[in-house]
Design a protein around this motif. Structure first.
Motif, PDB file in Angstrom:
ATOM      1  N   GLN A  37       0.732  -1.117  -0.023  1.00  0.00           N
ATOM      2  CA  GLN A  37      -0.075  -0.070   0.014  1.00  0.00           C
ATOM      3  C   GLN A  37       0.821   1.216   0.093  1.00  0.00           C
ATOM      4  O   GLN A  37       0.106   2.482   0.092  1.00  0.00           O
ATOM      5  N   GLY A  38       2.215   1.081   0.017  1.00  0.00           N
ATOM      6  CA  GLY A  38       2.988   2.176  -0.178  1.00  0.00           C
ATOM      7  C   GLY A  38       2.610   3.274   1.378  1.00  0.00           C
ATOM      8  O   GLY A  38       3.009   4.383   1.193  1.00  0.00           O
ATOM      9  N   GLN A  39       2.797   2.515   2.257  1.00  0.00           N
ATOM     10  CA  GLN A  39       2.603   3.248   3.631  1.00  0.00           C
ATOM     11  C   GLN A  39       3.700   4.101   3.983  1.00  0.00           C
ATOM     12  O   GLN A  39       4.919   3.715   3.844  1.00  0.00           O
ATOM     13  N   ASP A  40       3.686   5.004   4.848  1.00  0.00           N
ATOM     14  CA  ASP A  40       4.555   5.815   5.456  1.00  0.00           C
ATOM     15  C   ASP A  40       5.128   4.795   6.583  1.00  0.00           C
ATOM     16  O   ASP A  40       4.423   4.360   7.681  1.00  0.00           O
ATOM     17  N   PRO A  41       6.279   4.139   6.848  1.00  0.00           N
ATOM     18  CA  PRO A  41       6.993   3.470   7.733  1.00  0.00           C
ATOM     19  C   PRO A  41       6.948   4.248   9.281  1.00  0.00           C
ATOM     20  O   PRO A  41       6.803   3.410  10.133  1.00  0.00           O
ATOM     21  N   SER A  42       6.728   5.436   9.302  1.00  0.00           N
ATOM     22  CA  SER A  42       6.988   6.007  10.717  1.00  0.00           C
ATOM     23  C   SER A  42       5.904   5.696  11.649  1.00  0.00           C
ATOM     24  O   SER A  42       5.972   5.507  12.757  1.00  0.00           O
ATOM     25  N   ALA A  43       4.520   5.523  10.979  1.00  0.00           N
ATOM     26  CA  ALA A  43       3.362   5.317  11.915  1.00  0.00           C
ATOM     27  C   ALA A  43       3.701   3.880  12.282  1.00  0.00           C
ATOM     28  O   ALA A  43       3.283   3.665  13.615  1.00  0.00           O
ATOM     29  N   LEU A  44       4.080   2.672  11.656  1.00  0.00           N
ATOM     30  CA  LEU A  44       4.235   1.292  12.196  1.00  0.00           C
ATOM     31  C   LEU A  44       5.261   1.463  12.989  1.00  0.00           C
ATOM     32  O   LEU A  44       5.309   0.671  13.901  1.00  0.00           O
ATOM     33  N   ALA A  45       6.352   2.308  12.629  1.00  0.00           N
ATOM     34  CA  ALA A  45       7.604   2.156  13.705  1.00  0.00           C
ATOM     35  C   ALA A  45       7.297   3.055  15.052  1.00  0.00           C
ATOM     36  O   ALA A  45       8.209   3.110  15.990  1.00  0.00           O
ATOM     37  N   HIS A  46       6.260   3.769  15.222  1.00  0.00           N
ATOM     38  CA  HIS A  46       5.823   4.503  16.377  1.00  0.00           C
ATOM     39  C   HIS A  46       6.952   5.457  16.551  1.00  0.00           C
ATOM     40  O   HIS A  46       7.454   5.607  17.903  1.00  0.00           O
ATOM     41  N   GLY A  47       7.646   5.905  15.443  1.00  0.00           N
ATOM     42  CA  GLY A  47       8.832   7.115  15.925  1.00  0.00           C
ATOM     43  C   GLY A  47      10.027   6.653  16.090  1.00  0.00           C
ATOM     44  O   GLY A  47      11.044   7.275  16.354  1.00  0.00           O
ATOM     45  N   HIS A  48      10.357   5.162  16.195  1.00  0.00           N
ATOM     46  CA  HIS A  48      11.456   4.479  16.718  1.00  0.00           C
ATOM     47  C   HIS A  48      12.301   4.634  15.406  1.00  0.00           C
ATOM     48  O   HIS A  48      11.953   4.040  14.342  1.00  0.00           O
ATOM     49  N   THR A  49      13.560   5.314  15.628  1.00  0.00           N
ATOM     50  CA  THR A  49      14.520   5.379  14.512  1.00  0.00           C
ATOM     51  C   THR A  49      15.043   4.255  13.684  1.00  0.00           C
ATOM     52  O   THR A  49      14.864   3.991  12.542  1.00  0.00           O
ATOM     53  N   GLY A  50      15.611   3.309  14.633  1.00  0.00           N
ATOM     54  CA  GLY A  50      15.787   1.930  13.999  1.00  0.00           C
ATOM     55  C   GLY A  50      14.914   1.127  13.292  1.00  0.00           C
ATOM     56  O   GLY A  50      14.934   0.614  12.306  1.00  0.00           O
ATOM     57  N   ALA A  51      13.600   1.053  13.814  1.00  0.00           N
ATOM     58  CA  ALA A  51      12.374   0.337  13.258  1.00  0.00           C
ATOM     59  C   ALA A  51      12.179   1.107  12.058  1.00  0.00           C
ATOM     60  O   ALA A  51      11.772   0.467  10.916  1.00  0.00           O
ATOM     61  N   GLN A  52      11.863   2.568  11.924  1.00  0.00           N
ATOM     62  CA  GLN A  52      11.624   3.071  10.905  1.00  0.00           C
ATOM     63  C   GLN A  52      12.576   2.819   9.665  1.00  0.00           C
ATOM     64  O   GLN A  52      12.356   2.458   8.499  1.00  0.00           O
ATOM     65  N   GLN A  53      14.128   2.927   9.976  1.00  0.00           N
ATOM     66  CA  GLN A  53      14.896   2.709   9.152  1.00  0.00           C
ATOM     67  C   GLN A  53      14.705   0.981   8.722  1.00  0.00           C
ATOM     68  O   GLN A  53      14.956   0.788   7.181  1.00  0.00           O
ATOM     69  N   TRP A  54      14.679   0.059   9.442  1.00  0.00           N
ATOM     70  CA  TRP A  54      14.490  -1.374   8.720  1.00  0.00           C
ATOM     71  C   TRP A  54      13.147  -1.382   7.791  1.00  0.00           C
ATOM     72  O   TRP A  54      13.438  -1.792   6.958  1.00  0.00           O
ATOM     73  N   LEU A  55      12.133  -0.815   8.176  1.00  0.00           N
ATOM     74  CA  LEU A  55      10.929  -0.679   7.259  1.00  0.00           C
ATOM     75  C   LEU A  55      11.422   0.078   6.095  1.00  0.00           C
ATOM     76  O   LEU A  55      10.795  -0.568   4.807  1.00  0.00           O
ATOM     77  N   GLU A  56      11.923   1.069   6.102  1.00  0.00           N
ATOM     78  CA  GLU A  56      12.421   1.919   4.813  1.00  0.00           C
ATOM     79  C   GLU A  56      13.403   0.978   4.128  1.00  0.00           C
ATOM     80  O   GLU A  56      13.490   1.033   2.964  1.00  0.00           O
ATOM     81  N   ASP A  57      14.259   0.325   4.717  1.00  0.00           N
ATOM     82  CA  ASP A  57      15.051  -0.668   4.235  1.00  0.00           C
ATOM     83  C   ASP A  57      14.340  -1.621   3.273  1.00  0.00           C
ATOM     84  O   ASP A  57      14.744  -2.045   2.103  1.00  0.00           O
ATOM     85  N   TRP A  58      13.346  -2.131   3.845  1.00  0.00           N
ATOM     86  CA  TRP A  58      12.408  -3.001   2.985  1.00  0.00           C
ATOM     87  C   TRP A  58      11.826  -2.448   1.749  1.00  0.00           C
ATOM     88  O   TRP A  58      11.715  -3.306   0.744  1.00  0.00           O
ATOM     89  N   ARG A  59      11.461  -1.054   2.216  1.00  0.00           N
ATOM     90  CA  ARG A  59      10.856  -0.423   0.723  1.00  0.00           C
ATOM     91  C   ARG A  59      11.937  -0.119  -0.249  1.00  0.00           C
ATOM     92  O   ARG A  59      11.551  -0.278  -1.428  1.00  0.00           O
ATOM     93  N   ALA A  60      13.068   0.089   0.330  1.00  0.00           N
ATOM     94  CA  ALA A  60      14.150   0.223  -0.879  1.00  0.00           C
ATOM     95  C   ALA A  60      14.311  -1.120  -1.523  1.00  0.00           C
ATOM     96  O   ALA A  60      14.835  -1.243  -2.833  1.00  0.00           O
ATOM     97  N   LEU A  61      14.582  -1.930  -0.662  1.00  0.00           N
ATOM     98  CA  LEU A  61      14.725  -3.323  -1.361  1.00  0.00           C
ATOM     99  C   LEU A  61      13.513  -3.883  -2.176  1.00  0.00           C
ATOM    100  O   LEU A  61      14.003  -4.200  -3.773  1.00  0.00           O
ATOM    101  N   ASP A  62      12.583  -3.407  -2.018  1.00  0.00           N
ATOM    102  CA  ASP A  62      11.323  -3.685  -3.015  1.00  0.00           C
ATOM    103  C   ASP A  62      11.556  -2.983  -4.402  1.00  0.00           C
ATOM    104  O   ASP A  62      10.925  -3.355  -5.384  1.00  0.00           O
TER     105      ASP A  62
END
Length: 261
Positions: A37-62
């Protein structure tokens, strides 16, 4: 990429992190939904820098082309094949400051292949966060990252959470570190090339048992790389590389250990 993620049960935990004093997590289904759905990772990560980066890494990989995706996937299988790095039980802990190739191969792809959960430590996280997750009954074993993880490894061990630490970018292996469960590894050209490992389990070749690490080396080359001696260095080729990689001033011995000359 999304089909690759569908190997995991959507309700199984994918990632754990600590926000303040709150243990947080997300499922593989949530990661897949974020990509679809192309969502913004920050919401799922609840503002945690490391979690947001991990999710953004998945988006970049995709978003990678097929050649790069295929090379990274092969590299993850290289890492998975001969070593007991993922037993489906213990979570792997990734330092969010680790190099991109390490985060992609060891932090994203390998956990899917080996069916393990991931813990991410953000730039300000440390042993206290791991301690909280351990008390939540999350089984921890391998810690992957940069030199700042030494203190995390030491404090966690003293608190009864023994971890094996794999370090990138911090110089060659020495016996003192090996005795503490700290092992060096090397990445270059967007791929993990080699890593040292504990002497148990020992890799057997014929009737001779070789240790998993060697003083002043960066560990054994992963199986699948073809090594050619060139002038004052080595050239690596293989299906996991988009082009040959030349490492001037490096050598690989007959046992496969990579060293800086």
């Amino acid at each position: 990429r999304k089909d690759f993620l569908r190997q995991r049960q959507p309700d199984h935990r994918a990632l754990h992190w600590v926000n303040g004093v709150q243990a947080c997590s997300c499922t593989w289904g949530e990661v897949l939904e974020l990509l679809e759905q192309g969502q913004d990772p920050s919401a799922l990560a609840h503002g945690h820098t490391g979690a947001q980066q991990w999710l953004e890494d998945w988006r970049a990989l995709d978003g990678l082309d097929e050649e790069e995706w295929g090379g990274l996937l092969l590299n993850a299988h290289q890492l998975a094949d001969p070593y007991n790095l993922g037993d489906g039980k213990a979570a792997v802990t990734i330092d969010s400051l680790a190099p991109l190739a390490v985060r992609r191969v060891w932090g994203l792809l390998l956990p899917v292949i080996t069916r393990v959960e991931v813990v991410v430590l953000g730039p300000d996280d440390g042993a206290a966060e791991l301690g909280l997750l351990s008390r939540e009954k999350l089984l921890l074993r391998n810690l992957i990252g940069t030199d700042r993880m030494r203190e995390v490894h030491r404090v966690a061990g003293a608190a009864g959470v023994p971890l094996t630490l794999y370090l990138f970018g911090e110089g060659p292996q020495n016996a003192g570190d090996a005795g503490k469960g700290i092992f060096t590894a090397h990445e270059s050209a967007g791929r993990i090339l080699s890593f040292s490992m504990p002497p148990d389990p020992v890799i057997h070749k014929g009737d001779v048992a070789h240790p998993g690490w060697m003083e002043k080396s960066y560990g054994r080359m992963l199986p699948g790389f073809v090594v050619h001696d060139v002038g004052e260095g080595v050239e690596l080729s293989g299906k996991m590389l988009s082009q040959n990689v030349v490492l001037p001033g490096w050598s690989v011995d007959e046992r496969g250990f990579l060293s800086e000359s």
